[in-house]
Structure formats: C-alpha cells, structure tokens
Design a protein around this motif. Structure first.
Motif, mmCIF file in Angstrom:
data_model
loop_
_atom_site.group_PDB
_atom_site.id
_atom_site.type_symbol
_atom_site.label_atom_id
_atom_site.label_comp_id
_atom_site.label_asym_id
_atom_site.label_seq_id
_atom_site.Cartn_x
_atom_site.Cartn_y
_atom_site.Cartn_z
ATOM 1 N N GLN A 15 40.382 31.338 31.257
ATOM 2 C CA GLN A 15 39.541 31.106 30.089
ATOM 3 C C GLN A 15 39.912 32.091 28.978
ATOM 4 O O GLN A 15 40.131 33.267 29.234
ATOM 5 N N ALA A 16 39.986 31.596 27.800
ATOM 6 C CA ALA A 16 40.326 32.468 26.670
ATOM 7 C C ALA A 16 39.464 32.080 25.486
ATOM 8 O O ALA A 16 39.022 30.936 25.374
ATOM 9 N N ALA A 17 39.207 33.044 24.645
ATOM 10 C CA ALA A 17 38.375 32.782 23.470
ATOM 11 C C ALA A 17 38.903 33.616 22.320
ATOM 12 O O ALA A 17 39.633 34.589 22.504
ATOM 13 N N ILE A 18 38.522 33.218 21.126
ATOM 14 C CA ILE A 18 38.861 33.975 19.920
ATOM 15 C C ILE A 18 37.718 34.950 19.659
ATOM 16 O O ILE A 18 36.552 34.590 19.771
ATOM 17 N N THR A 19 38.076 36.156 19.316
ATOM 18 C CA THR A 19 37.040 37.147 19.025
ATOM 19 C C THR A 19 37.410 38.000 17.830
ATOM 20 O O THR A 19 38.598 38.196 17.542
ATOM 21 N N ARG A 20 36.366 38.490 17.146
ATOM 22 C CA ARG A 20 36.559 39.473 16.074
ATOM 23 C C ARG A 20 36.476 40.903 16.607
ATOM 24 O O ARG A 20 36.590 41.852 15.840
ATOM 25 N N ARG A 21 36.205 41.037 17.883
ATOM 26 C CA ARG A 21 36.019 42.383 18.436
ATOM 27 C C ARG A 21 37.352 43.109 18.625
ATOM 28 O O ARG A 21 38.405 42.477 18.747
ATOM 29 N N ALA A 22 37.279 44.417 18.726
ATOM 30 C CA ALA A 22 38.447 45.213 19.074
ATOM 31 C C ALA A 22 38.967 44.729 20.418
ATOM 32 O O ALA A 22 38.196 44.573 21.365
ATOM 33 N N THR A 23 40.263 44.473 20.492
ATOM 34 C CA THR A 23 40.866 43.850 21.671
ATOM 35 C C THR A 23 42.137 44.610 22.044
ATOM 36 O O THR A 23 42.890 45.010 21.166
ATOM 37 N N VAL A 24 42.362 44.806 23.336
ATOM 38 C CA VAL A 24 43.498 45.601 23.803
ATOM 39 C C VAL A 24 44.348 44.759 24.759
ATOM 40 O O VAL A 24 44.030 44.629 25.945
ATOM 41 N N PRO A 25 45.443 44.187 24.249
ATOM 42 C CA PRO A 25 46.264 43.295 25.087
ATOM 43 C C PRO A 25 46.743 43.932 26.396
ATOM 44 O O PRO A 25 46.773 43.264 27.430
ATOM 45 N N GLU A 26 47.055 45.213 26.357
ATOM 46 C CA GLU A 26 47.533 45.883 27.576
ATOM 47 C C GLU A 26 46.491 45.840 28.682
ATOM 48 O O GLU A 26 46.824 45.820 29.866
ATOM 49 N N LEU A 27 45.232 45.888 28.305
ATOM 50 C CA LEU A 27 44.174 45.839 29.312
ATOM 51 C C LEU A 27 43.838 44.388 29.651
ATOM 52 O O LEU A 27 43.581 44.048 30.811
ATOM 53 N N GLU A 28 43.897 43.526 28.643
ATOM 54 C CA GLU A 28 43.629 42.100 28.889
ATOM 55 C C GLU A 28 44.562 41.556 29.978
ATOM 56 O O GLU A 28 44.170 40.697 30.768
ATOM 57 N N SER A 29 45.790 42.076 30.015
ATOM 58 C CA SER A 29 46.772 41.510 30.944
ATOM 59 C C SER A 29 46.373 41.706 32.410
ATOM 60 O O SER A 29 46.804 40.957 33.271
ATOM 61 N N ILE A 30 45.583 42.712 32.687
ATOM 62 C CA ILE A 30 45.145 42.903 34.083
ATOM 63 C C ILE A 30 43.672 42.562 34.256
ATOM 64 O O ILE A 30 43.119 42.741 35.350
ATOM 65 N N LEU A 31 43.029 42.079 33.215
ATOM 66 C CA LEU A 31 41.583 41.830 33.294
ATOM 67 C C LEU A 31 41.263 40.892 34.452
ATOM 68 O O LEU A 31 41.964 39.887 34.659
ATOM 69 N N LEU A 32 40.242 41.251 35.173
ATOM 70 C CA LEU A 32 39.698 40.454 36.283
ATOM 71 C C LEU A 32 40.536 40.531 37.564
ATOM 72 O O LEU A 32 40.058 40.160 38.641
ATOM 73 N N GLN A 33 41.757 41.027 37.468
ATOM 74 C CA GLN A 33 42.611 41.092 38.662
ATOM 75 C C GLN A 33 42.223 42.247 39.559
ATOM 76 O O GLN A 33 42.031 43.367 39.099
ATOM 77 N N PRO A 34 42.149 42.010 40.870
ATOM 78 C CA PRO A 34 41.861 43.120 41.790
ATOM 79 C C PRO A 34 43.070 44.043 41.929
ATOM 80 O O PRO A 34 44.169 43.590 42.218
ATOM 81 N N LEU A 35 42.839 45.327 41.711
ATOM 82 C CA LEU A 35 43.862 46.349 41.912
ATOM 83 C C LEU A 35 43.546 47.025 43.236
ATOM 84 O O LEU A 35 42.478 47.627 43.381
ATOM 85 N N PRO A 36 44.426 46.927 44.223
ATOM 86 C CA PRO A 36 44.089 47.394 45.570
ATOM 87 C C PRO A 36 43.896 48.911 45.662
ATOM 88 O O PRO A 36 44.611 49.677 45.014
ATOM 89 N N VAL A 37 42.921 49.314 46.479
ATOM 90 C CA VAL A 37 42.680 50.731 46.785
ATOM 91 C C VAL A 37 42.299 50.812 48.266
ATOM 92 O O VAL A 37 41.531 49.976 48.747
ATOM 93 N N LEU A 38 42.831 51.803 48.971
ATOM 94 C CA LEU A 38 42.601 51.951 50.408
ATOM 95 C C LEU A 38 42.979 50.653 51.133
ATOM 96 O O LEU A 38 43.802 49.882 50.637
ATOM 97 N N ASP A 39 42.385 50.434 52.323
ATOM 98 C CA ASP A 39 42.842 49.266 53.094
ATOM 99 C C ASP A 39 42.191 47.941 52.705
ATOM 100 O O ASP A 39 42.807 46.891 52.815
#
Lengths: 312, 312, 312, 312
Positions: free
Chosen positions: D17-41
């Motif tokens: 899902q994607a939307a247009i926004t006027r808010r401050a937006t950071v593509p570098e963070l958007e690229s991992i948004l919602l993805q689980p980043l593994p920690v421990l087991d």
C-alpha cells in the motif's frame, strides 16, 4: 508470607526508631509503618514512607503559607470539590512509598502504570527467593465464555487439585534447575566444584512467571488513586486486585477525607455516555426506551440497567 | 521579600508544630523547614516537606527490609557508584516539596521541567500580589555579541538607571490598570460602585512578565538533580540560577553524601565527545593536535581547552 | 492573524512538496496540513505532522502484523469498546504535531499538560513579534459572582470600550519600551547608536501577558483527548476553549471513528457519583428524593438535575 | 524468527500500500518499513511508522513556518549544537513506532523505560506463541567474578550443552503444561472435552521467563536515544543489546545527521568527573598523579586510564 528471622529483626529494629519532625504526620498510618501486610500466599505490602496528609492537599490547592487546615469541615468540602471537578494537581502533592512482594506476572501488569518510581530486586545481581504463587482453590476458575478476558465458574475440587499439581511441579522443577544452572547456594558456595555457574542474568530465564519478585514503589496520590480505580475494579485480574484492596486500606488510614471522596466520586461512580444519559432522561420522562432505539449495544444496555438497578 | 504579618504568623505557628515519626528524618533540613529563603528582590524558596535521606537511596537500591545504612562509608561508596553509572531509580526514592515565589518569566522557563508536580496560585481565582522583579543594577547587562542567547558587559550606572525607570514605570502602570480593570480591592470591595469589575481571568493579561507568582512544586531527587544540573549551569539565565543556587543548598542539608557525589559527577564533570577524547589521547601521547585536524569546531576546541586548563 | 509574505511563501512551498509513503495516511487531514487555522485575533493552529489513523489504534490493540482494519464496522466497535473501558494505550499509538500561536497567559494554562513535547519560540534568543491579544467586546465579561473562577454577564459597550482602551494602551506602551530596551530593530540594527541594548532575556520581562508567543507542540492521541476533555469544557477559560474547538475539528478530520466515540463517551458523558446514582435509582423507583436526604450538596444537586434534564 | 504464512502475507500486503503525503518522508527508512528485522533466535524489530526527519528537528528548534532545512551543512551544525548542549526538546519532535518480539525477561528490563507508549500482546486475552529463547552457545557465559552483575568467560561446549538441555526441557514442559491447563488449541477447540480450561490469565503463570512476547512500542527520538545510550552500552545485558543494535541501525537510516552526532556526543563520549578532570590536567601538565593522590577509587582509576588510552 514467611519472613526470615533476620528480615523480621530488621523490621522490628527499624520500627523502634523514632524522631521529631515538623512535617505533616499521620498517626494512623505511622502505626502500621514498615509492617508487612500479607497479600496472596507469599506476598506483602509494606508502607515505607509517606509525605503529606489531607490538609496538605488543601494547603497546596490554596498555595498557603501555613498548614492547609481551616476547619475539617471546610477541608472536606474543598477536597470533594477538587475530586469532583478533576482538579488533580493538589492530589499530586502527597506521596507514598511501598515495599511490595508480588508474583512476576502481577508485576508485569503493575509496571504498565508508568507514573511511579520503582526499584526492583535485580535478578542480574542477586538470586531470587524460592517462592512462587499457587492460587487458593477458590480462585482457580475456568476461562470466561462471554468475555475473552476473565474468569468464570470456579473449578471443581478435583480439577483444582490437578491444576495445582501441575503448577507446583513445574515451579519446583524450574527453580531446582535454576539452582543447578547457578551452581551456587544462597551463601555463594559452589555446589558442583568442577563446573562454572551460569551467569545469574541468564539462569533466571528458567523461572516460571509465578515466581515472586519484590520492589520499592513510590507514587503520588493522584496517580495512586488512578491505579486503584483501575486495579480495584472487578475487571482487573483477581491477583492484582488483592494488592489494590490492601493498598486502599492504607489510603483510608492515611487520608480519610480523600479516601471517602474517592469512594464516592470514583469507585462507586459510573460514567454515563451521552447515549446512556439520553436513555435515563427518557426513563425519567416516563418513556419506555428499548435497546433497539437507544443506540446502545446489547452489552452497554445491560451494563446501564445494572448501574441503574433497573430491570430494563 | 516582605511577608505580611499574617503570613509570618502562619509560618511561625506551623514551625512550632512537632510530631513523632518512624520515617527517615533529617535534622539539618528540619531546622529550616517552612522558612522562606530569600531569592531575588521579592522571591523565596521554602522547603515544605521531604521524603527520605541518603540512607533511603541505599535502602531502595538494595530493596532492603530494614534501613539502608550499613556503615556510612559503605553507603557513600554505593551512592557514588549509582551516580557514576547513571543508575537513576534509587535517587527517585527521595522526594521534596517546595513553596516558591518567582517572577512569571522565570516560572515559564521552570515549568519546562515536566517531571514535577505543581500547584500554581491561580490568577483566575485570586488577585495577584503587587510585586514585580527589578534586577539589581549589577545584573543589568547588554546582549551578548558572540552568543545570541545570553548577557555580556554590565550596563553603566546611567544606562541601568534608565532601564530600571522603564521597567518600574511600566510594571506600576500595568498593575494599577489591573486594579482598575478588576474594580476591586484585596478585600473584595468594589472601587467604583457604578461599573462592574472585569473577570480576574481577563484582567490579569494586563500584567507584565516580571510580576511575581508562586507555586507549590514537588519533585523526586533524580529529577531535581537534573533540574539543578541544567539550571545551576552558567548557560542558564541568571534569575533562574539564583533559585537553583538556593535549592542546591537545601539538597546539601538534606542529603550530604548525594550532594557531594552530584558535585563530583555532574556539576564539576565534563562530557568529552569521541572527537574530544581523541584530542586528549593525542596530547597525552605527546602529539600536537590542532583545531584543524581535530574534527572539532572552533568553539568546541576552545571549550575543550578551557576544560583541560590547557593553552591549546 | 496576518502572516508575513515570507511566512506565507514558506507554507505554500512546504505544502507543494509531496512524497510516496507506506505509512498510514489520512487524506482529509492532509488537505489542511501546514495551513494556519485562525484562532482569536492573531493566533492560529497548524497541523504539521501526524502518525496513525483509526485503523492504527485497532492494529496496536491487536498487536497485528498487518494493517489493523478488518471491516470498518468491526474497527468502530473495538474503538468504542476501548474508549468505554478506559483502555488508553492503543490511543497512545497515534501522534500529532501542531504549530500554535497563542497569548502567553493561554500558554501558561496550556503548559500544565505535561505529557506533551514542546518547543517554544525563545525570548532569550529572538525578539518577540508585536502582537497582543485584545478580546472581542462580546467576550469581555464581569467576574462571576456565584463562582470565584469564571465570567458572568458581558460588559456594556461603554465599559468594554474602556477596558479595551486600557489593554491596548498598556500593551502598546510596554512593547514600545521593550524595543527601546532592546535598542535594536527586527533586522538587528541599533536604534540609538550611543547606548547598548539590554539583553533580550531581560528586556522581555517588560511585555504584558497578552503578548503572543508560539510553539511546536506534539502529543499522543490519548493525552490530546484528555487535554480536549478538560479544555473544550465550559469550565475552561474561553480563550483556551477557542483553541480546543479548532483542534477538535482537526481530530474529526484525522480520526472520525475515534472522534465520535470521544464525543459519546467523554464530551457528552457525565460521571455520576455513588450518591448521585442513588438519587437516580430512587427517581426511577418512583420515589421523591430531596436535596436534604440525598447527601449531595446544593450545587451537586443542581448539577445532577441539569444533567438529567429533570426539574428536581 | 519464523513468521506464519498468514503473517507474512499480511506484511506483504501492507507493504504494497502506498499513499501520497505532504509529511516529512525518509525513503531510506521507507524501504524497510514493516519488514521484520531478526534479533536473537525468534525475535524481531519492525518499524511500523515514524514522524519527522533530521530537518524536522531543525524546524522545531527554529519554530519555523516552513521546512526546517536551509542547507544540509547548517542543519548538521545546529543538530550537533543541540546535542552537545543537551537541548533535548527539538529531538522530542520526531517519533517512531516499532513492533517488537522479545523474550519476557528482556521485556521486563525494557519496560523500565517509562517515557514510551506500549501495547503488549495480552496473555489474559490470547494464547501465547510456543516460542522461547535459547541462547547460542557462544553467549552462554559464567557469572562474572569481579562484577556481581554480568558475564565472564564463555562456557565450554559440554557445559553449554548441559545448560541448553535444561533450558529447553523446562521451557518445553512448561509450555506443554500451559496447553494442558488451557485445555484448548489455538483454534479454540477443547482438547479434553470432559473438563474445563483454566482461565488464560491464570494458565500463563506456568510459562518460563524466556517465553517470547510481543508489543507495539512508540517513543520520541530524545527518549529513544536515551534508551539506546543505556542499552547499547557494554554494561547492558547482551540480549537487550542485540535489540538496541538493530534499532540503532534503523535510526541511522531514518536520521543520518542525528545518528552521527549521537555517536560522537553520546555513544563514543565519556563523562569525566571533577576528580578525573583534575587527573587529566595534572597529566597534561607533566605531573605523575597516582591512584592514591587522585581521590579516585581503584576502579574509577582503571576506567579513566582505559578511556584515556593511558597506561596509568
């Protein structure tokens, strides 16, 4: 709750110390200061220190130069007014500090209240006591059916015995294995001299959630009353309600006027929504509102009729 | 600071009350309890109540059954350890309550510290006192040139007199007009019987920002020390620093061990950035780092050399 | 509210920037994002940023892996349930950031809400704008007689004119003297080359409390609703209510389901004390309770009858 | 970390899902948004939402009408200045929301940070997943000897195997007994039709502390950095440090300028006490201070010499 002889002696010695103070002092609370008040099977609540009294609330509300009190009558009127109109800041001017022993799963609910100061016994630094909570049979109940969160009928004696056996066995085994992992007794002596002990911060992960922990917990009166209004509520889990009940008694000793206002305006009060108020107005006007035309859900309707003592 | 006879009598009466308590008690602080300690021209700090002592910090850190104290020596070592390693929760176990009179523009800086409880004298409900802050000539200074925020050289006597005349005249006139708007004296008598008084909540908007207000302010020790570390700092505005200095003295009376650790690890300490540490290491190794190769800005370099007592 | 051409250009430019995001986005709120919404004579509320939507509350309550939404119907039911049972944590999962221009005396009431983040325009660092609040004549009212805190009848045109003349003159003179003290215009040029300017942090104390300030203010939804429930209330001073009303509209754009539940369970709701509930039960049972036998004060009785729409 | 197919599908769908926004937006963070980043087991960190970017900090510090940015160079200078001088409020203007899966004993350390919003998966309402933490052998270490809190040498392979067998067996048995107590599978079907299931809120007390829980956790940047400075520190327990390390990477994506300033002024910095500074000054002056004449404890001396890269 069994204190060791050493703990009991420390408490006795501390209670014997007395000093003169110019601070607001409440003899009714002083009389139980430092004493453990039992909760559940091994838990307790101890009042360690307190700041302020009913008059201190009045004093702060008036930003007084002297003591708050004019006449007890006036103070009670003002305290009731402040409580009724949600003027919360004068109630923040009293503070209380508890020492509490409680099961970890209760501690996890408790700590959600963030506006308190807390020092917990450290399982990284120290070895946890061999104490775990086993409910009394009368508190072992089946999962509620109408409510995904809560209990229903109490288990039969046979079912309760089966449950308790499981809880006891698992807690015992996990604690024994915790000791094996630590490889150290409470005096710091190694049990098996040929292997190292696992770091305490790791070994503790083997304990069950009914293991007791303890903490110092300090909070202002406004936030304590908010805690009590949520945790002395029938929707709260029985185990944390048991603590709330004992703490409410300490508030009654400490601040009798405030405790009564709290009982009237919070514990015994009900928040009626705009739609619920419309139903009440129609009832008082002699109409016969129905769940269907009230805008209330079936559950809200039932709750409202219960509050009104009405047969709906 | 001139208290009315009535206020003075209230304080005297309150100070004469004494009670026996089992709570931790600090005679050095009791001796000044309730007394107004003057700050600026009309302000004061009064310690109204307190909870805990140095031993209470130790007691909480150990989650003790008895008093915290083993030996003063041990307690001091533990308190220094806790301060050094930023273990802040035991310091939250002490609490202090002040009554403070301060100019509104200082109150507006002060209230930015949110982790406190506050009851301010209400300008909606009551009439504010006719007291406003006029700096001593020695504190009237020109705008700093190198720093957009701060003061520089003290004004000449003639310039200071001009400034004070303006400040005094405007405060006087605005207060007189406030009374005219209220149309009411302090005893509630109408001044001009033929017209209504403007609501207090509106009339107060005519007052200047150097008008004094007052409040009860209560905070735990950890957050108080944070407040003091920021507000006793040379970067803070002089007027709030004057309050911080007096409050720091109350902490020294109350908790001498903690106050000393605070002085060593906070007030007199310096945070060296990674880049600054690299410069120090190079200096100790006999190298000659320069601002250009240090990665520090010119300002950071100057600040570092000042901290090191080095001529850079 | 008159923005400078430069300010207007900055806002227009900022509004033209657009980006693609995976975040929860609310077009109804985006449409007014960054635009100043006027309040009082020179104030405004601007929504700068926001996090979350109605579905995000559901998502957090369920600790979901995907979006919260199942069906809008379900979401509304859950949100109403959470609001009714004071499950506040899911509402903390939305956040909003405002830029607000407001008179200092309003800012002083506002800042009492401590659970927000705030950056205020600095009078130590910058020169404050020449803008001060003058009430519309219809909002100039006499001190309430029955209530020590509040307003009563609106002033006559002649009285209002007299009041406004005083407020305007004092604000004008104090601001002019502020400029004289600073000895500097807005571009940093010295007005009188022969004398120094007083430090900004000192000069500002000469301003009146109706001078406008501004800040960035950021808060989570739960605490915003608490703020609105207190400040949109008729007991709040009119001037802060004017801000609350505009902010409530922004919440209605942002979170329509939550805003409706808030209206039903908070704004339009009433908390009935234990004693008040007893009166309602007696009324419903056909009894004729009286103020005297109700345990309610005269004022509580009146308030209850008003809530019930009953002639008491 | 093994997500179910359903969970993975929910995440994938949400990311599409994607939307247009006027808010401050950071593509570098958007690229991992919602993805689980593994920690421990079995744990993970997912960034669910965020508010603000580096420029938003500048914008708030300046109380701007437009975007904060003038030039990246200027922004970096201002951010470094704010970090250096502990001007924390502009950093509070950014906010981030995580979904985190973590062992209960880690959650108990984590929750001590009170300035965050949290929604935890409810063991009263739902059945906890069968997932428990087993350390990798390389992280199983003996109790530290010099430090009552911490780990020392890693266990031998044989000792580690013994420890893991105990941890696994106890966690397995306790979970199996939890299911027996519940008498219900994940789809809500009763296992033994002849007896009731124990209420979930009770059955959960049988689980071990390494069982995984999960929560939504939302915090402002200032408090997140404080959390990271304490929890990315070598004194923190390894397991929570593993989470802090992953979260620090998300901050680097989100706010590269702030992350670099944080690294310089916090993570890589050292706080030198007044006494430690005196030692440094003496060293720079060519003197030979000794532990004995420094006023430092032996431990403080060692720590100082380590920081200075000096052989003491």
């Amino acid at each position: 709750m069994e204190l060791t002889a050493e703990q009991q002696a420390e408490i006795t010695e501390a209670r014997e110390q007395a000093a003169i103070t110019r601070r607001a002092t409440v003899p009714e609370l002083e009389s139980i200061l430092l004493q453990p008040l039992p909760v559940l099977d091994h838990g307790f609540v101890r009042v360690i220190d307190y700041m302020g009294d009913d008059a201190a609330i009045v004093q702060a509300a008036r930003v007084s130069y002297g003591r708050g009190t004019r006449r007890v009558q006036d103070d009670a009127g003002l305290i009731r007014y402040l409580m009724r109109h949600r003027h919360s800041t004068p109630f923040e001017m009293c503070e209380i500090k508890y020492h509490i022993k409680l099961p970890i799963f209760v501690a996890r609910q408790w700590i959600r209240h963030r506006t308190a100061n807390v020092n917990e016994y450290s399982g990284r630094y120290s070895i946890l006591d061999k104490e775990y909570y086993l409910p009394e049979p009368g508190h072992l109940a089946a999962q509620a059916k109408t409510n995904r969160q809560g209990r229903d009928e109490v288990l039969s004696a046979a079912d309760a015995a089966r449950v308790l056996a499981i809880l006891r066995d698992d807690a015992e085994r996990c604690y024994a294995d915790y000791e094996t992992l630590l490889n150290e007794d409470r005096d710091g002596n190694r049990l098996d001299p040929d292997r190292p002990g696992l770091a305490r911060e790791l070994a503790r992960m083997n304990l069950t959630l009914n293991t007791y922990t303890q903490w110092y917990w300090k909070i202002d009166l406004h936030n304590l009353l908010h805690f009590l209004s949520l945790r002395a509520d029938p929707h709260a889990q029985y185990e944390i309600r048991a603590y709330a009940a004992v703490m409410l008694e300490t508030v009654q000793r400490w601040l009798p006027i405030t405790a009564e206002a709290f009982s009237d305006y919070r514990l015994g009060a009900a928040l009626l929504s705009a739609r619920a108020l419309a139903v009440v107005r129609r009832l008082l006007a002699g109409e016969q509102p129905t769940p269907a035309d009230s805008g209330l859900s079936a559950r809200e309707w039932r709750e409202l009729m219960a509050v009104l003592g009405h047969d709906g």
